[in-house]
Design a protein around this motif. Structure first.
Motif, PDB file in Angstrom:
ATOM      1  N   GLN A  69      17.376 -27.761  90.402  1.00 29.05           N
ATOM      2  CA  GLN A  69      16.839 -26.698  91.237  1.00 29.05           C
ATOM      3  C   GLN A  69      15.816 -25.908  90.439  1.00 29.05           C
ATOM      4  O   GLN A  69      15.965 -25.725  89.240  1.00 29.05           O
ATOM      5  CB  GLN A  69      17.943 -25.752  91.692  1.00 29.05           C
ATOM      6  N   TYR A  70      14.817 -25.436  91.125  1.00 28.21           N
ATOM      7  CA  TYR A  70      13.766 -24.666  90.480  1.00 28.21           C
ATOM      8  C   TYR A  70      13.664 -23.361  91.238  1.00 28.21           C
ATOM      9  O   TYR A  70      13.389 -23.363  92.437  1.00 28.21           O
ATOM     10  CB  TYR A  70      12.449 -25.449  90.530  1.00 28.21           C
ATOM     11  N   TRP A 123       8.849 -25.140  88.150  1.00 30.83           N
ATOM     12  CA  TRP A 123       8.987 -26.562  88.442  1.00 30.83           C
ATOM     13  C   TRP A 123       8.068 -27.373  87.538  1.00 30.83           C
ATOM     14  O   TRP A 123       8.460 -28.398  86.989  1.00 30.83           O
ATOM     15  CB  TRP A 123       8.653 -26.824  89.908  1.00 30.83           C
ATOM     16  N   LYS A 125       9.346 -27.906  83.977  1.00 31.85           N
ATOM     17  CA  LYS A 125      10.398 -28.904  83.810  1.00 31.85           C
ATOM     18  C   LYS A 125       9.913 -30.321  84.094  1.00 31.85           C
ATOM     19  O   LYS A 125      10.516 -31.287  83.649  1.00 31.85           O
ATOM     20  CB  LYS A 125      11.579 -28.587  84.732  1.00 31.85           C
ATOM     21  N   ASN A 126       8.830 -30.448  84.855  1.00 28.19           N
ATOM     22  CA  ASN A 126       8.282 -31.764  85.222  1.00 28.19           C
ATOM     23  C   ASN A 126       6.817 -31.825  84.807  1.00 28.19           C
ATOM     24  O   ASN A 126       5.924 -31.800  85.648  1.00 28.19           O
ATOM     25  CB  ASN A 126       8.396 -31.990  86.734  1.00 28.19           C
ATOM     26  N   LEU A 149       7.299 -30.654  97.388  1.00 29.03           N
ATOM     27  CA  LEU A 149       8.204 -29.512  97.245  1.00 29.03           C
ATOM     28  C   LEU A 149       8.287 -28.704  98.534  1.00 29.03           C
ATOM     29  O   LEU A 149       7.302 -28.580  99.259  1.00 29.03           O
ATOM     30  CB  LEU A 149       7.712 -28.587  96.132  1.00 29.03           C
TER      31      LEU A 149
END
Length: 135
Positions: free
Chosen positions: A19-20, A75, A78-79, A89
């Motif tokens: 989760q972001y 997000w 993390k990516n 998204l």
């Protein structure tokens, strides 16, 4: 009992990794006004939500737009290898809770006083990718 609790805590921890989210605390807008904007973008894709917020004339939309951009940046952190356009998204959850209230007094006729409540709110925004919704 302790083992189940530990397993549940680990499952929640794993779910939080995918989760972001972004939080906005003590925003000096009443929760009722903020919820009007939050309801417009709940469940929408990120690009559409940004357009809704950008072209709205309400003050709450400016704050939510900044919060949404922050969640997108989280997000992206993390990516790093993926692009936002390909990730698909959407806003999985947006929650507006009441925050601290500043209480003030306004003079009223005949020696009385009326209480003024200056409300604030807390906003939590959770993003998810379409491919993560099956699990």
């Amino acid at each position: 009992m302790g083992v189940r609790k530990r397993e549940r805590a680990e499952a929640i921890k794993e779910a939080k990794k995918v989760q972001y989210f972004a939080k906005l605390n003590n925003c000096p807008t009443s929760p009722r006004k903020m919820r009007l904007m939050a309801d417009l973008i709940r469940g929408e894709k990120v690009e559409k939500a940004l357009n809704i917020l950008k072209f709205s004339s309400k003050e709450a939309s400016r704050r939510l737009e900044k919060l949404l951009l922050s969640a997108m940046a989280n997000w992206q952190a993390k990516n790093e290898d993926a692009s936002i356009e390909d990730a698909d998204l959407f806003i999985k959850e947006i929650r507006v809770d009441g925050g601290a209230m500043l209480k003030r007094l306004r003079p009223a006729p005949q020696g009385r006083a009326h209480r003024i409540r200056k409300r604030s709110n807390h906003v939590t925004l959770v993003l998810a990718a379409k491919d993560n919704t099956q699990s």
